[in-house]
Write an enzyme that holds these catalytic residues in place. Structure first.
Site, PDB file in Angstrom:
ATOM      1  N   CYS A 198       4.233   7.267 -33.444  1.00 31.94           N
ATOM      2  CA  CYS A 198       3.214   7.240 -32.390  1.00 31.94           C
ATOM      3  C   CYS A 198       3.200   5.918 -31.637  1.00 31.94           C
ATOM      4  O   CYS A 198       2.960   5.872 -30.432  1.00 31.94           O
ATOM      5  CB  CYS A 198       1.841   7.520 -32.980  1.00 31.94           C
ATOM      6  N   CYS A 199       3.409   4.796 -32.331  1.00 35.60           N
ATOM      7  CA  CYS A 199       3.272   3.486 -31.687  1.00 35.60           C
ATOM      8  C   CYS A 199       4.483   2.586 -31.920  1.00 35.60           C
ATOM      9  O   CYS A 199       4.491   1.428 -31.515  1.00 35.60           O
ATOM     10  CB  CYS A 199       2.007   2.782 -32.159  1.00 35.60           C
ATOM     11  N   GLY A 224      43.158  17.912 -36.106  1.00 30.18           N
ATOM     12  CA  GLY A 224      43.940  19.098 -36.420  1.00 30.18           C
ATOM     13  C   GLY A 224      44.071  19.982 -35.199  1.00 30.18           C
ATOM     14  O   GLY A 224      43.802  19.566 -34.077  1.00 30.18           O
ATOM     15  N   GLY A 278      44.597  17.624 -31.937  1.00 36.86           N
ATOM     16  CA  GLY A 278      44.087  16.264 -31.812  1.00 36.86           C
ATOM     17  C   GLY A 278      44.188  15.529 -33.123  1.00 36.86           C
ATOM     18  O   GLY A 278      44.943  15.930 -34.018  1.00 36.86           O
ATOM     19  N   CYS A 325      -3.281   3.385 -34.594  1.00 34.61           N
ATOM     20  CA  CYS A 325      -3.267   3.215 -33.138  1.00 34.61           C
ATOM     21  C   CYS A 325      -4.198   4.201 -32.431  1.00 34.61           C
ATOM     22  O   CYS A 325      -4.244   4.246 -31.214  1.00 34.61           O
ATOM     23  CB  CYS A 325      -1.851   3.357 -32.608  1.00 34.61           C
ATOM     24  N   LYS A 382      38.073  24.062 -34.232  1.00 29.88           N
ATOM     25  CA  LYS A 382      38.931  22.984 -34.722  1.00 29.88           C
ATOM     26  C   LYS A 382      39.140  23.187 -36.215  1.00 29.88           C
ATOM     27  O   LYS A 382      38.172  23.194 -36.986  1.00 29.88           O
ATOM     28  CB  LYS A 382      38.272  21.621 -34.492  1.00 29.88           C
ATOM     29  N   ASP A 434      33.184   6.328 -29.758  1.00 29.10           N
ATOM     30  CA  ASP A 434      34.553   6.553 -29.266  1.00 29.10           C
ATOM     31  C   ASP A 434      34.514   7.210 -27.887  1.00 29.10           C
ATOM     32  O   ASP A 434      35.205   8.189 -27.626  1.00 29.10           O
ATOM     33  CB  ASP A 434      35.321   7.432 -30.264  1.00 29.10           C
ATOM     34  N   LEU A 472      44.916  25.730 -28.185  1.00 29.28           N
ATOM     35  CA  LEU A 472      44.569  24.913 -27.014  1.00 29.28           C
ATOM     36  C   LEU A 472      45.210  23.536 -27.078  1.00 29.28           C
ATOM     37  O   LEU A 472      45.358  22.856 -26.071  1.00 29.28           O
ATOM     38  CB  LEU A 472      43.044  24.753 -26.916  1.00 29.28           C
ATOM     39  N   VAL A 477      43.362  22.848 -32.433  1.00 28.49           N
ATOM     40  CA  VAL A 477      42.190  23.437 -31.772  1.00 28.49           C
ATOM     41  C   VAL A 477      42.616  24.757 -31.141  1.00 28.49           C
ATOM     42  O   VAL A 477      43.621  24.814 -30.425  1.00 28.49           O
ATOM     43  CB  VAL A 477      41.628  22.507 -30.680  1.00 28.49           C
TER      44      VAL A 477
END
Length: 637
Positions: A132-133, A392, A389, A143, A408, A499, A386, A394
């Site tokens: 809250c504060c 492994g 990377g 507060c 992946k 990254d 696809l 994709v």
């Protein structure tokens, strides 16, 4: 129920000992309230075992907890707190009615206590701070003023001196407390009605199907990403929060002509693509809270088309009114748009044809359903590869033969799997239009699979390299803006990417750029990412504090973003392309910075240089970067 018990119920208790909170810290307990004690027992065994007890005379405060946007990882979603000695006990009730009974009953029992607090903390103590504060001392004064008799639906007190919390204003004196004879009851909350922005076909039995344009009632806001809703037939189920919007005139999301998150350059592209006389959209201006009408006309003279951008102006009167033309004022933006759809009244054309939401694909959801992060391998269909990377291979795939996804397969030894699986549950809750959505993981077999949103045009680095020479400065700045908005969200949620680079952003078929692989660098086992201090980082994208002290923060992500902007404006060049990593470390430490790309104007290069301040505290935040980029894009619109 024992003879002297006032209340007895199975509730859920949060551990008071653990600094970090996780689902394992929430335990089901049988709570018993008597005239002298609040006692809780182990509710998991047939033989009741006492686990703890609080003397009612020691209690300083009993009150509901304002939950805000904190996800509660247990089935009971109605928290209240019991403050005693130096402890705060958080208890979770199964319903608002149950919580109200417990809070009001305990308030009656402790009203004569000598140590009742004057002020309390209305939100959770979590991860070492009061939400809250933002005070980081657990025993810090509260507060908000505590009301011994009523609830907490009041404005907060002024901020504690020295604790800069925006938005806290002095409240008027509270009304006198009710007499003992008066019945204290909580007001019934008003039903919140929402409109579905998109169709949603619930895939699980717990989900509710949404039909675009229809109204629903919100039953419960389970977390920031999922609500429980009820349709007109009385059926209830979970729906993604980003598929609905509140039904009030002030919420523009419900209108087909409003395009949230579209900048000037993107608006012009969409209007030209539609090529319709009077094509228009309403979008956010560079100034927060302001709006612009972008309008396309073919009759600009000599057979040419043009696009005009009109700021929606606001009067200084009370109540305020909105206008585009001085003589025509309206009480709301929807009324203004409706008028100008029939009357040009000073504009180059009437607003004839709304451009924007038609045909726009629905946004990603945080997982396929509420609290569903484990995906069955049998629900996945594998299609074409696809690429591969650092983790492994994709592949493109489908979940339950319907939703396109990227899958992946994590090769053995590529990452610290157990640590990642825990973190994945947190990462799934991160959901934003400029982040690649993590849908879930398959962890019951090896290799494990990570299932994410599929981005048709692939990695940003390859995308800009393959299209070199076809981008305008505005196109490249729009790409940078997409990334900065995704990073602004991560920054707001205190999540560090570690990254950030063009290779870790992806592009969808609408040419929207999204940040991917956030936080993954911590789990990669890869020599090219390992520094002398054993921490993984990509050298050419990293600031001095990472070289020297392995110190990561949102400000180290800001440095990396400056390098990403440089990649974008060079259309995919390698930073410091002629220098090996050890030379880059020395050059950057000595103050050397990347040169200004030809396509970057001086004010764009200024943004990059701000990101590369040696001292992290002198670098802008992503929120500031987003505003700077928006200002450059908008120009004097």
């Amino acid at each position: 129920m024992n003879s002297e018990a006032i209340l007895e119920e199975t509730l859920i208790k949060r551990s008071q000992q653990k600094k970090r909170t996780s689902p394992l810290n929430y335990k089901e307990r049988i709570f018993v309230l008597t005239k002298t004690k609040l006692t809780y027992y182990d509710g998991s065994s047939e033989k009741r075992t006492k686990k703890g007890s609080v003397d009612l005379q020691k209690i300083k405060c009993v009150e509901i907890v304002k939950n805000g946007e904190v996800a509660i990882p247990c089935q009971n979603k109605y928290p209240f707190q019991v403050v005693y000695d130096a402890n705060t006990l958080y208890i979770f009730a199964p319903s608002n009615e149950s919580r109200s009974v417990w809070v009001q009953s305990m308030k009656r029992e402790i009203k004569q206590n000598a140590s009742i607090v004057a002020k309390f903390h209305p939100q959770f103590w979590q991860e070492g701070v009061w939400l809250c504060c933002r005070q980081a001392e657990k025993l810090a004064p509260g507060c908000e003023e505590y009301n011994l008799f009523g609830d907490i639906s009041r404005k907060p007190l002024p901020p504690i001196p020295g604790n800069k919390t925006p938005g806290k204003t002095r409240r008027p004196p509270p009304p006198p407390p009710p007499t003992e004879e008066e019945e204290v009851t909580e007001e019934e909350p008003k039903e919140e009605v929402v409109i579905a922005l998109y169709n949603f076909d619930g895939m699980e039995t717990q989900d509710l199907t949404l039909v675009q344009g229809e109204e629903y009632i919100i039953v419960e806001k389970c977390d920031v990403n999922w609500y429980k809703a009820r349709n007109k037939y009385g059926e209830e189920g979970f729906v993604p929060s980003n598929y609905v919007t509140e039904k009030t005139p002030g919420h523009l999301d419900q209108y087909v002509w409003y395009c949230k998150g579209v900048n000037r350059n993107q608006a012009e592209q969409q209007l030209r693509n539609e090529d319709k006389e009077g094509g228009f959209m309403v979008r956010d201006s560079s100034n927060p809270g302001a709006f612009t009408v972008s309008l396309y006309t073919k009759s600009a003279g000599e057979g040419t088309s043009s696009i005009r951008h009109y700021h929606i102006k606001v009067t200084q009167t009370v109540p305020e009114q909105f206008y585009l033309a001085e003589k025509h004022h309206f009480n709301s933006i929807p009324e203004l748009i409706e008028y100008h759809q029939h009357n040009a009244a000073g504009l180059v054309a009437r607003l004839r044809y709304p451009v924007g939401k038609q045909g726009r694909s629905a946004p990603s959801t945080a997982g396929f359903s509420y609290e569903k992060w484990e995906i069955k391998p049998s629900d996945l269909t594998f299609m074409k590869e696809l690429g591969s990377g650092q983790y492994g291979v994709v592949r493109l795939g489908k979940w339950r033969a319907q939703h396109k996804v990227a899958i992946k397969a994590i090769r053995e030894g590529a990452m610290y799997e157990e640590d990642f699986i825990e973190e994945a549950k947190v990462m799934m809750k991160l959901s934003h239009p400029r982040l690649v959505q993590l849908y879930g993981v398959c962890t019951q077999q090896r290799p494990i699979y990570i299932v994410t949103e599929f981005m048709e045009l692939g990695c940003l680095l390859n995308y800009i390299r393959q299209r070199r020479g076809s981008f305008s400065t505005e196109n490249l700045l729009s790409i940078s803006q997409d990334v900065s908005e995704g990073m602004e969200y991560l920054e707001k949620n205190k999540f560090i990417h570690r990254d950030l680079a063009a290779r870790n952003c992806l592009v969808n078929d609408s040419k929207v750029v999204k940040v991917s692989d956030f936080g993954m660098a911590r789990y990669v086992l890869d020599d090219q990412y390992t520094s002398s201090c054993g921490v993984k980082f990509p050298v050419k994208w990293s600031p001095p504090e990472v070289f020297n002290f392995c110190k990561y923060s949102s400000k180290s992500d800001v440095w990396s973003f400056g390098v990403l902007m440089w990649e974008v404006f060079t259309e995919g060049k390698m930073p410091f392309e002629h220098n090996p990593n050890h030379e880059v470390v020395m050059m950057v430490t000595q103050g050397h910075r990347l040169y200004r790309p030809k396509m970057a104007t001086p004010n764009i290069y200024d943004i990059m240089q701000l990101c590369w301040h040696e001292r992290p505290e002198e670098r802008p935040s992503f929120a500031q970067i987003s505003v700077m980029i928006r200002d450059v894009l908008e120009g004097d619109s």
